[in-house]
Design a protein around this motif. Structure first.
Motif, mmCIF file in Angstrom:
data_model
loop_
_atom_site.group_PDB
_atom_site.id
_atom_site.type_symbol
_atom_site.label_atom_id
_atom_site.label_comp_id
_atom_site.label_asym_id
_atom_site.label_seq_id
_atom_site.Cartn_x
_atom_site.Cartn_y
_atom_site.Cartn_z
ATOM 1 N N ARG A 46 2.012 6.460 -7.742
ATOM 2 C CA ARG A 46 0.867 7.097 -7.644
ATOM 3 C C ARG A 46 0.976 9.149 -7.669
ATOM 4 N N GLU A 95 0.860 -1.479 -0.026
ATOM 5 C CA GLU A 95 0.080 -0.069 0.300
ATOM 6 C C GLU A 95 0.722 0.987 0.034
ATOM 7 N N LEU A 114 2.829 1.651 -3.411
ATOM 8 C CA LEU A 114 2.169 2.141 -4.508
ATOM 9 C C LEU A 114 1.174 3.678 -4.362
ATOM 10 N N SER A 115 1.107 3.873 -3.107
ATOM 11 C CA SER A 115 0.509 5.256 -3.139
ATOM 12 C C SER A 115 2.044 6.028 -3.564
ATOM 13 N N ALA A 119 3.526 -1.348 -15.661
ATOM 14 C CA ALA A 119 2.625 -0.698 -16.362
ATOM 15 C C ALA A 119 3.165 0.893 -15.525
ATOM 16 N N GLU A 120 3.601 1.385 -14.430
ATOM 17 C CA GLU A 120 4.383 2.486 -14.735
ATOM 18 C C GLU A 120 5.452 2.917 -14.220
ATOM 19 N N LYS A 147 4.432 9.736 -10.173
ATOM 20 C CA LYS A 147 4.262 9.553 -11.157
ATOM 21 C C LYS A 147 3.102 10.965 -11.638
ATOM 22 N N GLU A 163 0.058 -9.321 -7.786
ATOM 23 C CA GLU A 163 -1.255 -7.944 -8.308
ATOM 24 C C GLU A 163 -0.431 -6.882 -8.925
ATOM 25 N N ALA A 164 0.887 -6.702 -6.939
ATOM 26 C CA ALA A 164 1.136 -5.081 -7.039
ATOM 27 C C ALA A 164 2.552 -5.157 -8.577
ATOM 28 N N GLN A 220 2.464 -5.910 -10.821
ATOM 29 C CA GLN A 220 1.660 -5.795 -12.427
ATOM 30 C C GLN A 220 1.266 -4.124 -12.168
ATOM 31 N N THR A 221 1.028 -3.944 -11.505
ATOM 32 C CA THR A 221 0.625 -2.249 -11.093
ATOM 33 C C THR A 221 1.913 -1.198 -10.822
ATOM 34 N N VAL A 222 3.276 -1.991 -10.858
ATOM 35 C CA VAL A 222 4.124 -1.363 -10.197
ATOM 36 C C VAL A 222 5.174 -1.407 -12.052
#
Length: 311
Positions: A154, A147, A150-151, A188-189, A157, A181-182, A184-186
């Motif tokens: 975001r 958390e 990812l915070s 992408a950025e 970026k 899942e995390a 995949q989020t990372v």
């Protein structure tokens, strides 16, 4: 002004068996504690290069915590984001090298102080100050840490900052809750992707290296630096492919070499160095890192890298 580099994740000590073997099923001689943790090694190397940098993490109010905090501070890292948990214990990793050079680990991370890394006021201030976030796959080992990462991602970026990502995955933690899942989020950025070997294929169905590189660059990644150990490293962007051989040295302890390599590449990249200059210095940092026992002990200053490259 240089972008302040921020990383988030585990700080721990490493305790190393002095004899090779298959694990810790019987008593063996040990040395340590050495300051460690992949994000901590990375940011320590950035600090030694004199680039503005910080880490968000947590340690216990114990000697293992002090070993790390004192080292990071001495090497120029902003430690204001390291929380000291009065009820927690600093993380640890017991390491034994097998005869084939691979390693057996016993980790205490998820249930240590750094298993609960949260956005404190000090951490929020560092996220505001940072222009670049470096994510280590090893840091995505617990829900609160995911958390926080990812915070920060975001936020950085959104204000036009950049992200580098080193999967650095250990089999022991790959099935941690929320990690896949995390990841995949990372990705992408990610602006700079720093996989080792087969990690190149973690986020693609491609079957060949060329196809994987093409697909990942097509998703918006600006640079891919494939770490290949003794075979050297290869840089890719949409216009350039550059391969550099590794620099021969006598290997004492390879732990931390990839982190020092990545830290040096990212630092030079952010400072506007061309691919060859950044890769050459990263190769030197990785080579020097393996010449000393202990994950952070081989981290290098710019002067040391320059002298090594000129030798």
């Amino acid at each position: 002004m240089s972008k302040k580099i921020l990383t988030i994740g585990e700080i721990l000590v490493e305790i190393i068996a002095t004899e090779r073997g298959n694990g810790f099923r019987s008593p063996v001689p040990l040395i340590g504690p050495f300051p460690s943790g992949a994000p901590a090694i990375f940011i320590d190397q950035v600090g030694k290069l004199g680039h503005p940098c910080a880490i968000i993490s947590a340690v216990g109010n114990d000697d293992f915590g002090h070993v790390n905090v004192d080292r990071l501070k001495a090497d120029g890292v902003d430690i204001s984001g390291i929380a000291v948990d009065p009820d927690g214990t600093t993380g640890s990793a017991f390491v034994r090298y097998r005869d084939d050079g691979s390693r057996a680990f016993v980790f205490n991370i998820r249930h240590s102080a750094c298993g609960r890394i949260e956005v404190t006021d000090a951490a929020a201030r560092l996220i505001d100050e940072a222009g670049h976030l470096h994510v280590m796959g090893t840091a995505l080992y617990a829900p609160s840490v995911i958390e926080t990462v990812l915070s920060a991602l975001r936020s950085i970026k959104k204000k036009g900052g950049t992200v580098s990502f080193d999967p650095n995955l250990r089999p022991e933690i790959l099935n941690s809750p929320g990690m896949r899942e995390a990841l995949q989020t990372v990705i992408a950025e990610t602006d700079v992707f720093l996989p080792s070997g087969e990690e190149l294929f973690l986020f693609t169905e491609a079957k060949t290296e060329d196809a994987a590189i093409k697909e990942l660059l097509g998703r918006g990644i600006k640079a891919i630096v494939l770490k290949q150990g003794a075979a050297g490293a290869t840089y890719h962007d949409v216009e350039t492919t550059l391969r550099l051989a590794s620099i021969p040295v006598e290997e004492v302890d390879p732990t931390g070499a990839g982190d020092c390599f990545g830290a040096t590449f990212v630092t030079f990249w952010l400072e506007g160095a061309g691919p060859e200059e950044a890769l050459r210095h990263a190769n030197a940092a990785g080579a020097l890192a393996v010449t000393k026992t202990g994950p952070m002990e081989g981290a290098s200053t710019r002067a040391e890298l320059k002298a090594f490259l000129q030798a």
